[in-house]
Design a protein around this motif. Structure first.
Motif, PDB file in Angstrom:
ATOM      1  N   ARG A 217       0.828  -1.212   0.000  1.00 42.00           N
ATOM      2  CA  ARG A 217       0.000   0.000   0.000  1.00 42.00           C
ATOM      3  C   ARG A 217       0.867   1.270   0.000  1.00 42.00           C
ATOM      4  NH1 ARG A 217      -5.177   1.247   0.840  1.00 42.00           N
ATOM      5  NH2 ARG A 217      -5.665  -0.929   1.333  1.00 42.00           N
ATOM      6  N   ALA A 218       1.906   1.286   0.827  1.00 42.44           N
ATOM      7  CA  ALA A 218       2.760   2.473   0.919  1.00 42.44           C
ATOM      8  C   ALA A 218       3.457   2.763  -0.403  1.00 42.44           C
ATOM      9  CB  ALA A 218       3.792   2.295   2.032  1.00 42.44           C
TER      10      ALA A 218
ATOM     11  N   GLY B 178      19.355  12.990 -12.427  1.00 42.43           N
ATOM     12  CA  GLY B 178      18.224  13.646 -11.775  1.00 42.43           C
ATOM     13  C   GLY B 178      16.923  12.885 -11.918  1.00 42.43           C
ATOM     14  N   ILE B 179      17.013  11.559 -11.878  1.00 45.51           N
ATOM     15  CA  ILE B 179      15.835  10.701 -12.009  1.00 45.51           C
ATOM     16  C   ILE B 179      15.587   9.999 -10.683  1.00 45.51           C
ATOM     17  CG2 ILE B 179      14.828   8.720 -13.207  1.00 45.51           C
ATOM     18  CD1 ILE B 179      16.598   9.412 -15.613  1.00 45.51           C
ATOM     19  N   SER B 180      14.354  10.066 -10.211  1.00 51.30           N
ATOM     20  CA  SER B 180      13.992   9.446  -8.926  1.00 51.30           C
ATOM     21  C   SER B 180      13.308   8.102  -9.154  1.00 51.30           C
ATOM     22  CB  SER B 180      13.058  10.374  -8.137  1.00 51.30           C
ATOM     23  OG  SER B 180      13.667  11.618  -7.894  1.00 51.30           O
ATOM     24  N   PRO B 181      13.930   6.980  -8.774  1.00 48.93           N
ATOM     25  CA  PRO B 181      13.303   5.673  -8.963  1.00 48.93           C
ATOM     26  C   PRO B 181      12.216   5.410  -7.923  1.00 48.93           C
ATOM     27  CG  PRO B 181      15.417   5.412  -7.870  1.00 48.93           C
ATOM     28  CD  PRO B 181      15.280   6.877  -8.192  1.00 48.93           C
ATOM     29  N   LEU B 182      11.127   4.829  -8.380  1.00 54.43           N
ATOM     30  CA  LEU B 182      10.060   4.356  -7.502  1.00 54.43           C
ATOM     31  C   LEU B 182       9.842   2.884  -7.822  1.00 54.43           C
ATOM     32  CD1 LEU B 182       7.454   7.268  -7.822  1.00 54.43           C
ATOM     33  CD2 LEU B 182       9.044   6.869  -5.933  1.00 54.43           C
TER      34      LEU B 182
ATOM     35  N   ILE C 171       3.501   6.004  -5.595  1.00 57.74           N
ATOM     36  CA  ILE C 171       3.423   6.081  -7.055  1.00 57.74           C
ATOM     37  C   ILE C 171       2.222   6.916  -7.482  1.00 57.74           C
ATOM     38  CG2 ILE C 171       3.019   4.708  -9.148  1.00 57.74           C
ATOM     39  CD1 ILE C 171       4.690   2.476  -7.791  1.00 57.74           C
ATOM     40  N   LEU C 172       1.091   6.731  -6.811  1.00 54.08           N
ATOM     41  CA  LEU C 172      -0.100   7.522  -7.121  1.00 54.08           C
ATOM     42  C   LEU C 172       0.130   9.001  -6.836  1.00 54.08           C
ATOM     43  CD1 LEU C 172      -2.956   5.208  -5.769  1.00 54.08           C
ATOM     44  CD2 LEU C 172      -2.291   5.588  -8.153  1.00 54.08           C
ATOM     45  N   GLN C 173       0.875   9.299  -5.778  1.00 49.46           N
ATOM     46  CA  GLN C 173       1.197  10.679  -5.454  1.00 49.46           C
ATOM     47  C   GLN C 173       2.055  11.301  -6.552  1.00 49.46           C
ATOM     48  OE1 GLN C 173       0.182  12.810  -3.125  1.00 49.46           O
ATOM     49  NE2 GLN C 173       1.504  14.391  -4.012  1.00 49.46           N
ATOM     50  N   ALA C 174       3.036  10.541  -7.044  1.00 50.07           N
ATOM     51  CA  ALA C 174       3.888  11.023  -8.133  1.00 50.07           C
ATOM     52  C   ALA C 174       3.061  11.279  -9.388  1.00 50.07           C
ATOM     53  CB  ALA C 174       4.994  10.008  -8.414  1.00 50.07           C
ATOM     54  N   TYR C 175       2.109  10.400  -9.645  1.00 49.42           N
ATOM     55  CA  TYR C 175       1.231  10.572 -10.807  1.00 49.42           C
ATOM     56  C   TYR C 175       0.401  11.847 -10.666  1.00 49.42           C
ATOM     57  CZ  TYR C 175      -2.504   9.627 -14.177  1.00 49.42           C
ATOM     58  OH  TYR C 175      -3.407   9.728 -15.204  1.00 49.42           O
TER      59      TYR C 175
END
Length: 210
Positions: free
Chosen positions: A9-10, A135-139, A15-19
């Protein structure tokens, strides 16, 4: 199916927040779903339509090793833009170059989120360093939750349109070129691709147009 990841869930909420951030500021915040795909010289056999009374179409495989090709790609979750790299193999060095290619595709972005699965190569020290440099943030997706990665449906579409029952096992270079030509249709913004992978509904498209 259920993911065994206790942080499911976290991770998904992040990911949904990033979207949401990308939807709110699509020029500054880029949200990308990333994945790799392998296909082979010999055709994938699948059911197909046949005209009644016509000669049955046959798939002929050339003798020899079943040579493979690999693709790394990212799908922009807001615009449908596709960025890809095709090579004989995709490993640490190839992904490092691909991340540089992704950065160049979005030179003005302030934030680039890259959603990936948990393939151990994605977490290699060299690649984590490359992502930071670019400058890329992995999720990372929850483990064993491929249904959360929309780009997986792109591969299904590629199989259906190009790879199933193809007749190019004797001309692998021609098959690779055909795959590239198909992918090139999505290198700019593509609402059609967003609809296909489930990131945009036809109702939403109609609402936007009117």
């Amino acid at each position: 199916m259920r993911s065994p990841d206790p942080e499911y869930r976290a991770k998904w909420e992040r990911i949904l927040q990033a979207y949401s951030e990308a939807v709110a500021a699509p020029e500054e915040v880029i949200m990308l779903f990333q994945d790799e795909f392998t296909y082979y010289r010999k055709a994938e056999i699948s059911n197909q339509w046949q005209t009644k009374g016509a000669e049955i179409a046959k798939v002929i495989h050339k003798h020899g090793p079943n040579t493979k090709a690999r693709i790394a790609a990212t799908l922009n979750a807001v615009t449908g833009k596709l960025t890809y790299l095709q090579r004989n193999k995709i490993g640490v060095d190839e992904l490092a170059k691909f991340y540089q290619q992704v950065r160049l595709a979005y030179p003005d972005a302030k934030v680039i989120y890259l959603v990936q699965d948990n393939w151990p190569v994605h977490k290699h020290d060299q690649l984590i360093e490359q992502l930071e440099t670019d400058g890329i943030s992995p999720l990372f997706l929850p483990t064993y939750a491929s249904w959360l990665n929309p780009i997986e449906k792109l591969w299904r579409w590629l199989r259906q349109e190009v790879l199933h029952n193809h007749q190019l096992s004797h001309q692998f270079k021609s098959l690779r070129k055909k795959v590239v030509e198909w992918l090139e249709a999505f290198v700019d913004e593509s609402i059609e691709l967003l609809i296909y992978v489930g990131l945009l509904s036809k109702a939403e498209v109609d609402l936007y147009q009117y």
